[in-house]
Design a protein around this motif. Structure first.
Motif, PDB file in Angstrom:
ATOM      1  N   VAL A 139       0.841  -1.199   0.000  1.00 40.59           N
ATOM      2  CA  VAL A 139       0.000   0.000   0.000  1.00 40.59           C
ATOM      3  C   VAL A 139       0.876   1.248   0.000  1.00 40.59           C
ATOM      4  O   VAL A 139       0.632   2.191  -0.755  1.00 40.59           O
ATOM      5  CB  VAL A 139      -0.963  -0.004   1.211  1.00 40.59           C
ATOM      6  CG1 VAL A 139      -1.627   1.352   1.396  1.00 40.59           C
ATOM      7  CG2 VAL A 139      -2.009  -1.090   1.048  1.00 40.59           C
ATOM      8  N   ASP A 140       1.915   1.243   0.846  1.00 44.52           N
ATOM      9  CA  ASP A 140       2.804   2.406   0.908  1.00 44.52           C
ATOM     10  C   ASP A 140       3.505   2.655  -0.430  1.00 44.52           C
ATOM     11  O   ASP A 140       3.612   3.798  -0.881  1.00 44.52           O
ATOM     12  CB  ASP A 140       3.847   2.223   2.016  1.00 44.52           C
ATOM     13  CG  ASP A 140       3.228   2.275   3.407  1.00 44.52           C
ATOM     14  OD1 ASP A 140       2.083   2.763   3.538  1.00 44.52           O
ATOM     15  OD2 ASP A 140       3.896   1.817   4.359  1.00 44.52           O
ATOM     16  N   VAL A 141       3.976   1.599  -1.056  1.00 42.29           N
ATOM     17  CA  VAL A 141       4.678   1.738  -2.339  1.00 42.29           C
ATOM     18  C   VAL A 141       3.717   2.231  -3.424  1.00 42.29           C
ATOM     19  O   VAL A 141       4.041   3.152  -4.188  1.00 42.29           O
ATOM     20  CB  VAL A 141       5.338   0.399  -2.753  1.00 42.29           C
ATOM     21  CG1 VAL A 141       5.819   0.444  -4.195  1.00 42.29           C
ATOM     22  CG2 VAL A 141       6.489   0.067  -1.817  1.00 42.29           C
ATOM     23  N   LEU A 142       2.528   1.642  -3.480  1.00 42.75           N
ATOM     24  CA  LEU A 142       1.558   2.061  -4.494  1.00 42.75           C
ATOM     25  C   LEU A 142       1.130   3.511  -4.303  1.00 42.75           C
ATOM     26  O   LEU A 142       1.031   4.268  -5.269  1.00 42.75           O
ATOM     27  CB  LEU A 142       0.336   1.136  -4.471  1.00 42.75           C
ATOM     28  CG  LEU A 142       0.557  -0.261  -5.034  1.00 42.75           C
ATOM     29  CD1 LEU A 142      -0.617  -1.164  -4.692  1.00 42.75           C
ATOM     30  CD2 LEU A 142       0.772  -0.201  -6.533  1.00 42.75           C
ATOM     31  N   LEU A 143       0.890   3.902  -3.052  1.00 40.27           N
ATOM     32  CA  LEU A 143       0.512   5.291  -2.800  1.00 40.27           C
ATOM     33  C   LEU A 143       1.655   6.246  -3.112  1.00 40.27           C
ATOM     34  O   LEU A 143       1.443   7.329  -3.654  1.00 40.27           O
ATOM     35  CB  LEU A 143       0.051   5.470  -1.351  1.00 40.27           C
ATOM     36  CG  LEU A 143      -1.339   4.951  -1.034  1.00 40.27           C
ATOM     37  CD1 LEU A 143      -1.634   5.123   0.453  1.00 40.27           C
ATOM     38  CD2 LEU A 143      -2.393   5.636  -1.861  1.00 40.27           C
ATOM     39  N   GLY A 144       2.881   5.852  -2.778  1.00 44.98           N
ATOM     40  CA  GLY A 144       4.041   6.687  -3.105  1.00 44.98           C
ATOM     41  C   GLY A 144       4.196   6.875  -4.602  1.00 44.98           C
ATOM     42  O   GLY A 144       4.444   7.993  -5.075  1.00 44.98           O
TER      43      GLY A 144
END
Length: 98
Positions: free
Chosen positions: A8-13
């Motif tokens: 989730v963090d990578v996709l949002l970043g």
């Protein structure tokens, strides 16, 4: 930290980075039509990345379905808005030339 949290963090970043790139394109471009190109791009890849992050977090719950509906509306309605804006800009340019 779970693997899904990292995803989730990578996709949002990536989604935020892509959106910032589109915003920079709108700010830097000189013509209305070039700006519209970047404005249109802002609702494609960045929206898909944020949707993917929401689906990783929410799965196919009510929140996931609402995210799918919101991004689907962006994909369907943004081209209509960009085309209408481009036609209006072209008419203004033609009126200025005559």
């Amino acid at each position: 930290m779970h693997a899904s949290d990292l995803a989730v963090d990578v996709l949002l970043g990536l989604g935020v980075a892509a959106e910032l790139l589109c915003v920079a394109g709108v700010l830097v471009m000189r013509t209305t039509f070039d700006r519209l190109h970047y404005a249109g791009a802002a609702t494609s890849v960045p929206a898909a990345l944020v949707l993917a992050a929401a689906l990783v977090r929410e799965h196919m719950s009510a929140g996931g379905l609402q995210a799918i509906a919101a991004v689907g509306l962006l994909f369907l309605l943004n081209p209509v808005l960009v085309i209408a804006t481009a036609q209006a800009a072209r008419r203004i340019d033609e009126a200025d030339e005559s």
